[in-house]
Design a protein around this motif. Structure first.
Motif, PDB file in Angstrom:
ATOM      1  N   GLU A   1       0.834  -1.222   0.000  1.00  0.00           N
ATOM      2  CA  GLU A   1       0.000   0.000   0.000  1.00  0.00           C
ATOM      3  C   GLU A   1       0.857   1.255   0.000  1.00  0.00           C
ATOM      4  OE1 GLU A   1      -2.627  -0.654   3.312  1.00  0.00           O
ATOM      5  OE2 GLU A   1      -3.822  -2.108   2.189  1.00  0.00           O
ATOM      6  N   LEU A   2       1.813   1.282  -0.919  1.00  0.00           N
ATOM      7  CA  LEU A   2       2.724   2.427  -0.986  1.00  0.00           C
ATOM      8  C   LEU A   2       2.044   3.632  -1.621  1.00  0.00           C
ATOM      9  CD1 LEU A   2       6.039   0.664  -2.085  1.00  0.00           C
ATOM     10  CD2 LEU A   2       5.063   0.958   0.210  1.00  0.00           C
ATOM     11  N   THR A   3       2.517   4.794  -1.222  1.00  0.00           N
ATOM     12  CA  THR A   3       1.991   6.044  -1.779  1.00  0.00           C
ATOM     13  C   THR A   3       3.175   6.996  -2.005  1.00  0.00           C
ATOM     14  OG1 THR A   3       1.763   6.966   0.434  1.00  0.00           O
ATOM     15  CG2 THR A   3      -0.215   5.925  -0.510  1.00  0.00           C
ATOM     16  N   GLY A   4       2.963   8.024  -2.804  1.00  0.00           N
ATOM     17  CA  GLY A   4       3.918   9.133  -2.927  1.00  0.00           C
ATOM     18  C   GLY A   4       5.261   8.724  -3.498  1.00  0.00           C
ATOM     19  N   GLU A   5       6.304   8.886  -2.685  1.00  0.00           N
ATOM     20  CA  GLU A   5       7.675   8.704  -3.179  1.00  0.00           C
ATOM     21  C   GLU A   5       8.323   7.436  -2.614  1.00  0.00           C
ATOM     22  OE1 GLU A   5       9.612  12.254  -1.787  1.00  0.00           O
ATOM     23  OE2 GLU A   5       8.380  13.571  -3.052  1.00  0.00           O
ATOM     24  N   VAL A   6       9.147   6.825  -3.467  1.00  0.00           N
ATOM     25  CA  VAL A   6       9.921   5.662  -3.023  1.00  0.00           C
ATOM     26  C   VAL A   6      11.387   5.911  -3.400  1.00  0.00           C
ATOM     27  CG1 VAL A   6      10.281   3.170  -3.278  1.00  0.00           C
ATOM     28  CG2 VAL A   6       7.950   4.105  -3.301  1.00  0.00           C
ATOM     29  N   ILE A   7      12.263   5.752  -2.433  1.00  0.00           N
ATOM     30  CA  ILE A   7      13.689   5.993  -2.679  1.00  0.00           C
ATOM     31  C   ILE A   7      14.321   4.743  -3.279  1.00  0.00           C
ATOM     32  CG2 ILE A   7      15.903   6.562  -1.591  1.00  0.00           C
ATOM     33  CD1 ILE A   7      14.209   8.131   0.516  1.00  0.00           C
ATOM     34  N   VAL A   8      15.055   4.949  -4.367  1.00  0.00           N
ATOM     35  CA  VAL A   8      15.552   3.821  -5.156  1.00  0.00           C
ATOM     36  C   VAL A   8      16.893   4.221  -5.782  1.00  0.00           C
ATOM     37  CG1 VAL A   8      14.294   4.605  -7.234  1.00  0.00           C
ATOM     38  CG2 VAL A   8      14.717   2.181  -6.933  1.00  0.00           C
ATOM     39  N   PRO A   9      17.824   3.280  -5.986  1.00  0.00           N
ATOM     40  CA  PRO A   9      19.061   3.688  -6.660  1.00  0.00           C
ATOM     41  C   PRO A   9      18.807   3.971  -8.144  1.00  0.00           C
ATOM     42  CG  PRO A   9      19.050   1.318  -6.270  1.00  0.00           C
ATOM     43  CD  PRO A   9      17.832   1.860  -5.596  1.00  0.00           C
ATOM     44  N   ALA A  10      19.621   4.865  -8.706  1.00  0.00           N
ATOM     45  CA  ALA A  10      19.550   5.108 -10.156  1.00  0.00           C
ATOM     46  C   ALA A  10      20.426   4.100 -10.887  1.00  0.00           C
ATOM     47  CB  ALA A  10      20.021   6.522 -10.472  1.00  0.00           C
ATOM     48  N   HIS A  11      21.375   3.517 -10.152  1.00  0.00           N
ATOM     49  CA  HIS A  11      22.292   2.546 -10.756  1.00  0.00           C
ATOM     50  C   HIS A  11      21.648   1.156 -10.691  1.00  0.00           C
ATOM     51  CE1 HIS A  11      25.932   0.725 -12.043  1.00  0.00           C
ATOM     52  NE2 HIS A  11      26.274   0.217 -10.887  1.00  0.00           N
ATOM     53  N   THR A  12      20.687   0.945 -11.572  1.00  0.00           N
ATOM     54  CA  THR A  12      19.940  -0.320 -11.630  1.00  0.00           C
ATOM     55  C   THR A  12      19.307  -0.430 -13.008  1.00  0.00           C
ATOM     56  OG1 THR A  12      18.157  -1.625 -10.619  1.00  0.00           O
ATOM     57  CG2 THR A  12      17.824   0.753 -10.683  1.00  0.00           C
ATOM     58  N   PHE A  13      18.768  -1.598 -13.304  1.00  0.00           N
ATOM     59  CA  PHE A  13      18.009  -1.742 -14.546  1.00  0.00           C
ATOM     60  C   PHE A  13      16.734  -0.916 -14.422  1.00  0.00           C
ATOM     61  CE2 PHE A  13      15.119  -4.435 -17.307  1.00  0.00           C
ATOM     62  CZ  PHE A  13      15.631  -3.933 -18.486  1.00  0.00           C
ATOM     63  N   VAL A  14      16.303  -0.363 -15.544  1.00  0.00           N
ATOM     64  CA  VAL A  14      15.179   0.577 -15.525  1.00  0.00           C
ATOM     65  C   VAL A  14      13.892  -0.052 -14.973  1.00  0.00           C
ATOM     66  CG1 VAL A  14      14.402   0.136 -17.907  1.00  0.00           C
ATOM     67  CG2 VAL A  14      14.103   2.417 -16.891  1.00  0.00           C
ATOM     68  N   ALA A  15      13.777  -1.385 -15.015  1.00  0.00           N
ATOM     69  CA  ALA A  15      12.566  -2.053 -14.511  1.00  0.00           C
ATOM     70  C   ALA A  15      12.302  -1.706 -13.048  1.00  0.00           C
ATOM     71  CB  ALA A  15      12.681  -3.565 -14.667  1.00  0.00           C
ATOM     72  N   THR A  16      13.348  -1.476 -12.268  1.00  0.00           N
ATOM     73  CA  THR A  16      13.153  -1.153 -10.853  1.00  0.00           C
ATOM     74  C   THR A  16      12.343   0.141 -10.739  1.00  0.00           C
ATOM     75  OG1 THR A  16      15.431  -1.961 -10.588  1.00  0.00           O
ATOM     76  CG2 THR A  16      14.367  -1.043  -8.631  1.00  0.00           C
ATOM     77  N   ALA A  17      12.734   1.137 -11.522  1.00  0.00           N
ATOM     78  CA  ALA A  17      12.021   2.417 -11.497  1.00  0.00           C
ATOM     79  C   ALA A  17      10.652   2.307 -12.173  1.00  0.00           C
ATOM     80  CB  ALA A  17      12.861   3.488 -12.188  1.00  0.00           C
ATOM     81  N   HIS A  18      10.622   1.575 -13.286  1.00  0.00           N
ATOM     82  CA  HIS A  18       9.347   1.421 -14.014  1.00  0.00           C
ATOM     83  C   HIS A  18       8.260   0.821 -13.128  1.00  0.00           C
ATOM     84  CE1 HIS A  18      10.800   2.767 -17.761  1.00  0.00           C
ATOM     85  NE2 HIS A  18      10.948   1.632 -18.414  1.00  0.00           N
ATOM     86  N   ALA A  19       8.631  -0.171 -12.334  1.00  0.00           N
ATOM     87  CA  ALA A  19       7.619  -0.843 -11.497  1.00  0.00           C
ATOM     88  C   ALA A  19       6.954   0.185 -10.576  1.00  0.00           C
ATOM     89  CB  ALA A  19       8.268  -1.960 -10.680  1.00  0.00           C
ATOM     90  N   LEU A  20       7.764   1.114 -10.056  1.00  0.00           N
ATOM     91  CA  LEU A  20       7.213   2.147  -9.172  1.00  0.00           C
ATOM     92  C   LEU A  20       6.335   3.106  -9.977  1.00  0.00           C
ATOM     93  CD1 LEU A  20      10.502   2.960  -7.196  1.00  0.00           C
ATOM     94  CD2 LEU A  20       8.584   1.572  -6.405  1.00  0.00           C
ATOM     95  N   ALA A  21       6.891   3.608 -11.074  1.00  0.00           N
ATOM     96  CA  ALA A  21       6.167   4.603 -11.870  1.00  0.00           C
ATOM     97  C   ALA A  21       4.850   4.027 -12.392  1.00  0.00           C
ATOM     98  CB  ALA A  21       7.044   5.080 -13.016  1.00  0.00           C
ATOM     99  N   TRP A  22       4.881   2.755 -12.794  1.00  0.00           N
ATOM    100  CA  TRP A  22       3.678   2.099 -13.324  1.00  0.00           C
ATOM    101  C   TRP A  22       2.578   2.042 -12.263  1.00  0.00           C
ATOM    102  CZ3 TRP A  22       3.259   1.002 -18.381  1.00  0.00           C
ATOM    103  CH2 TRP A  22       2.185   0.232 -18.800  1.00  0.00           C
ATOM    104  N   GLU A  23       3.001   1.999 -11.023  1.00  0.00           N
ATOM    105  CA  GLU A  23       2.032   1.962  -9.911  1.00  0.00           C
ATOM    106  C   GLU A  23       1.692   3.375  -9.421  1.00  0.00           C
ATOM    107  OE1 GLU A  23       0.271  -0.560  -8.948  1.00  0.00           O
ATOM    108  OE2 GLU A  23       1.300  -1.803 -10.429  1.00  0.00           O
ATOM    109  N   GLY A  24       2.059   4.393 -10.184  1.00  0.00           N
ATOM    110  CA  GLY A  24       1.705   5.767  -9.836  1.00  0.00           C
ATOM    111  C   GLY A  24       2.573   6.342  -8.723  1.00  0.00           C
ATOM    112  N   LEU A  25       3.711   5.708  -8.457  1.00  0.00           N
ATOM    113  CA  LEU A  25       4.617   6.192  -7.412  1.00  0.00           C
ATOM    114  C   LEU A  25       5.758   6.982  -8.054  1.00  0.00           C
ATOM    115  CD1 LEU A  25       4.653   2.786  -5.566  1.00  0.00           C
ATOM    116  CD2 LEU A  25       3.606   4.887  -4.678  1.00  0.00           C
ATOM    117  N   GLN A  26       6.358   7.850  -7.264  1.00  0.00           N
ATOM    118  CA  GLN A  26       7.478   8.615  -7.812  1.00  0.00           C
ATOM    119  C   GLN A  26       8.807   8.010  -7.360  1.00  0.00           C
ATOM    120  OE1 GLN A  26       7.465  12.844  -6.990  1.00  0.00           O
ATOM    121  NE2 GLN A  26       9.580  13.014  -7.691  1.00  0.00           N
ATOM    122  N   PRO A  27       9.592   7.483  -8.310  1.00  0.00           N
ATOM    123  CA  PRO A  27      10.917   7.010  -7.900  1.00  0.00           C
ATOM    124  C   PRO A  27      11.802   8.213  -7.573  1.00  0.00           C
ATOM    125  CG  PRO A  27      10.475   6.498 -10.231  1.00  0.00           C
ATOM    126  CD  PRO A  27       9.341   7.331  -9.746  1.00  0.00           C
TER     127      PRO A  27
END
Ligand SMILES: Cc1ncc(COP(=O)(O)O)c(C=O)c1O
Length: 406
Positions: A90-116
Motif C-alpha cells: 500500500e505504498l503512496t507518494g515517493e519511493v527511494i531507489v538507486p539510479a544505478h539499476t536496470f530501468v525495470a526497478t524504477a518502471h515498477a514504481l512509476a507504473w504503480e503511480g509512485l514517484q521514484p
C-alpha cells in the motif's frame, strides 16, 4: 584464431575477429534438457497449463527451501512482482531507489503511480548509500526499495534502521540475488519482501518469471490474491487484482534449472576466478569482488575501468571488444535517472556523482555455461593486449580518421 601480434590485427582495424561467434553476457543457462522435456509431456498429458499447477507448486517449494523463507510466490516476471509488492505494501507518494539499476526497478514504481526518487550509491560499492537515503526522505516518502545489484547485498541493516526510524516500508529488488547470502542468511528473508527474477538472462531462468519471497503470512496472502485477479478464498474477487501468474511450462523450466543451480554457480565461480587471475595487475582495472564467507551466484563479471590509468576509456575498450565479437555490456548506462521517462522537463538530473562515475566506468564481461574456460582466457588476453597498447591504438585510430578525410 591466434592471439593478436600487432594492433593492425585487431578487428576494429580490419583484422579477423577473435571469435567467429558472438560471446554474450547473460546467454541462458539450460539445465537437464531431457528432464524438462519429460515435464512438458507431463503438462500436456495433464492438460494443466496454468493457474497454480503442480510444477509451480514444486518450484515455489524449492525456492522457499533454498532461501529458507516461509513463502515463495511465483509470478510472471520480476517487474510485475515489484508492482504487486507496491500494491500489497500500500505504498503512496515517493519511493527511494538507486539510479544505478536496470530501468525495470524504477518502471515498477512509476507504473504503480509512485514517484521514484533516485539516490546515489555509496563509494566503493554499487549499492544505495544509506546517508544519501536519509537526506532524501520527505513527508511523502513511503518506502525504500534497495537493489542487490550483481547479487551482492546492499546495506540491509543500515537501511532497515532508517526504515524503522522513519516508519517506512523496506523491500528489495533481488532480481540478481538468488542463492546469495547476507550475514550468513539467504537473500529473500530481508525487508518486507524480496523479488527474484527468473528471466532468461538470469543464471536460473524460467524463460520469463519471478519469485517473491516473504516471511509475512498476511503479505503473502495479499500478494497471491493480487496476482490472481483479486481472488482469495471465496468465489468472488476481494479487490482489484491483475494477472501475475507463472504458467506451468515456465515453472517446469525454472524447476529444471534450479536442479542444476550448483553446477551453474560452479561454472560462474570458475570463470570469475579466471577473469580475476587473467586481468590481475592491469592498471586502472578493478573487478568487483565477491567476499569470502557468503554465498554468491557469481553470475556477473563486473569490471570498473578507470580511463585515466587504464590506457583506454571504457567505451574505447567496448568498441574494440565488440568488433572481436565479445559483446560486453555497459550495465546500466546511463543510469535510470538519465533515461527519457525520468528526466525532468528542463533536462536537469539529480546530482549523483558516484552513480555517474559507475555509469562511465562499468563493463560486464561474458560468463555462464555458454562461455568456455578457453573463451575467458582469450577475452582476458585480448583485454591485456588492448590496454597495454592504448596509446598506439588511439594514434592508429586518429591516423585512420585523418586518412579517411583526405
Ligand atoms: C535489477 C533488475 N531488476 C528488475 C529486473 C526485471 O526482471 P524481469 O525481467 O524478470 O521483469 C531486472 C532484469 O531483468 C534487473 O536486472
Amino acid at each position: 584464431m591466434r592471439a593478436k601480434g600487432s594492433i593492425d590485427q585487431l578487428a576494429v582495424f580490419g583484422g579477423q575477429p577473435t571469435f567467429a561467434e558472438r560471446l554474450h553476457v547473460g546467454r541462458p543457462n539450460i539445465g537437464e534438457r531431457e528432464r524438462f522435456l519429460a515435464r512438458v509431456q507431463d503438462i500436456f498429458d495433464r492438460r494443466w497449463l496454468s493457474n497454480h499447477g503442480p510444477y509451480l507448486e514444486q518450484l515455489e517449494a524449492r525456492v522457499a527451501a533454498l532461501v529458507g523463507c516461509r513463502h515463495a510466490i511465483g509470478v510472471a516476471n520480476a517487474t510485475l512482482g515489484l508492482q504487486l509488492a507496491c500494491r500489497a505494501l500500500e505504498l503512496t507518494g515517493e519511493v527511494i531507489v538507486p539510479a544505478h539499476t536496470f530501468v525495470a526497478t524504477a518502471h515498477a514504481l512509476a507504473w504503480e503511480g509512485l514517484q521514484p526518487v533516485f539516490c546515489d550509491v555509496r563509494k566503493g560499492t554499487h549499492h544505495l548509500d544509506p546517508s544519501r537515503v536519509r537526506e532524501l526522505i520527505t513527508p511523502r516518502t513511503s518506502a525504500i526499495l534497495g537493489v542487490h545489484l550483481w547479487g551482492l547485498p546492499c546495506a540491509i541493516d543500515e537501511l532497515a534502521g532508517i526504515a524503522r526510524q522513519h516508519n517506512l516500508q523496506l523491500f528489495f529488488d533481488a532480481a540478481h540475488a538468488l542463492a546469495c547470502s547476507y550475514g550468513g542468511q539467504m537473500i529473500g528473508n530481508f525487508g518486507a519482501l524480496e523479488v527474484f527474477s527468473l528471466h532468461a538472462t538470469k543464471f536460473v531462468n524460467s524463460f520469463e518469471g519471478g519469485v517473491i519471497c516473504t516471511n509475512d503470512d498476511d503479505l503473502a496472502r495479499r500478494l497471491r490474491m493480487l496476482a490472481n485477479f483479486g481472488y482469495g478464498e471465496t468465489e468472488f474477487p476481494e479487490c482489484v487484482g491483475t494477472n501475475g501468474k507463472l504458467n506451468e511450462i515456465s515453472a517446469a523450466m525454472g524447476l529444471t534449472n534450479l536442479e542444476s543451480l550448483g553446477e551453474f554457480v560452479e561454472v560462474n565461480r570458475h570463470h570469475q576466478r579466471a577473469y580475476r587471475a587473467g586481468l590481475a595487475g592491469l592498471p586502472g582495472i578493478r573487478l568487483v569482488e565477491y567476499p569470502e564467507g557468503e554465498d554468491h551466484n557469481y553470475q556477473y563479471v563486473v569490471l570498473e575501468i578507470d580511463s585515466a590509468r587504464a590506457g583506454l576509456t571504457r567505451d574505447e575498450l567496448l568498441k574494440l571488444l565488440v568488433a572481436e565479437n565479445v559483446l560486453a555490456r555497459r550495465y546500466f548506462f546511463p543510469g535510470a535517472h538519465r533515461l527519457k521517462p525520468y528526466r525532468a522537463a528542463d533536462g536537469s538530473v539529480p546530482h549523483l556523482p558516484e552513480t555517474e562515475r559507475l555509469c562511465e566506468s562499468v563493463l560486464l564481461l561474458p560468463t555462464g555455461t555458454a562461455v568456455s574456460g578457453e573463451d575467458v582466457a582469450r577475452v582476458t588476453e585480448l583485454i591485456r593486449f588492448a590496454l597495454g597498447r592504448g596509446g598506439e591504438i588511439r594514434a592508429h585510430r586518429a591516423a585512420a580518421r585523418t586518412a579517411s578525410t583526405v
